[in-house]
Design an enzyme around this catalytic site. Sequence first.
Site: not given
Ligand SMILES: NC(=O)c1ccc[n+]([C@@H]2O[C@H](COP(=O)([O-])OP(=O)(O)OC[C@H]3O[C@@H](n4cnc5c(N)ncnc54)[C@H](OP(=O)(O)O)[C@@H]3O)[C@@H](O)[C@H]2O)c1
Length: 318
Positions: A25-26, A51, A76, A116-117, A140, A144, A165
């Site tokens: 992921g990011q 998983d 997710y 998350t926010d 979502y 969370k 964000w």
């Molecule tokens: N993105 C945002 O703007 C944002 C904002 C606030 C908080 N957050 C939080 O920050 C954290 C990191 O977010 P991110 O943006 O880096 O997320 P992301 O890019 O969507 O990465 C999440 C990773 O988790 C994997 N994943 C999904 N289902 C899974 C499962 N069942 N078992 C194991 N891995 C699984 C995804 O695989 P797939 O891609 O194959 O599904 C992906 O590689 C998360 O907790 C998110 O809720 C994100």
Amino acid sequence: MQRFSHKNKHLSGSDPTILIIGSNGQLGWELCKKGKSHGFNIIPTDIPKFDITDPAAVKTAVNQPGLSLVINASAYTAVDKAESEPETAFAVNRDGPAYLASSCNEAKIPLIHISTDYVFDGTREEPYLETDSISPIGIYGKSKAEGEGRVRLHLKEHIIIRTAWLYGIHGNNFVKTMLGLGKEKETLRVVADQYGCPTWAADLAGAILTIAGQIKERHDIPWGTYHYCGKGKTTWHGFAEKIFELAKQYDSFAIKKVIPVTTAEYPTPARRPLNSVMDCSMLINNFGISLIQWQKSLATMLSQNPTPINQTTTTTQA
Ligand SMILES: NC(=O)c1ccc[n+]([C@@H]2O[C@H](COP(=O)([O-])OP(=O)(O)OC[C@H]3O[C@@H](n4cnc5c(N)ncnc54)[C@H](OP(=O)(O)O)[C@@H]3O)[C@@H](O)[C@H]2O)c1
């Protein structure tokens, strides 16, 4: 509870080992990239190999020898899709963290979990504090929020970090979506009445690894929930304008005008908080981590030439 428990002693001299869940992921990608430079041995894992919704797989992963800390960057994160896939969202964002926290408790290993926010409903005028009550307005956010609750329930030695964000070089995000759209379109309509704090995943990874380093060294870790995001606030419209203003020095774009629209003028399946600006002073005071102005981080990220995402139309992200 022993931090970096004694069982690592036979690994003395080697770098403490961290399991990074969601490594593709990011955030997970940035954590894996930076981990070594912070003095850690990194074990990356992600779907399909691992998983988080499979409790047996979680137990096995947490009980691998020599593990000192777990960081959960998996989730997710598809905010709109979660409205039509609640089961999957709750399985990954609530049940997965529950299995993880209880396995970490049994194995006496601390956990850093990301939230998350979007646990907030956005009605507060001022920046949100960690002590403010949460009331998510979408699936979502609810999934969370319940994930946070499960981690607190099952494991005392946890750090929950709420961020916002998020964007980065790797993965799907608003910045790369805007760059892709800006290549194709002369005008874009972007929401201008939702306020938040853009956060570069590389900055967040640095802050998390700094906390991991302190978990290794300190004996007075203030376990609990913290906020970390880019310094300052903007709207998605303000964010988009800054992206193009900065990106134009590296590439040419079709975009001429970013039109501010209201949330009402841009309906999406999931409702989003109008204000999700977060106060991060608790993290700054307890871990000595300073925030970076969002525009400065964005400029640094764009100077690394991110590959635009070619997409049809999206304006906001998780
Ligand atoms: N993105 C945002 O703007 C944002 C904002 C606030 C908080 N957050 C939080 O920050 C954290 C990191 O977010 P991110 O943006 O880096 O997320 P992301 O890019 O969507 O990465 C999440 C990773 O988790 C994997 N994943 C999904 N289902 C899974 C499962 N069942 N078992 C194991 N891995 C699984 C995804 O695989 P797939 O891609 O194959 O599904 C992906 O590689 C998360 O907790 C998110 O809720 C994100």
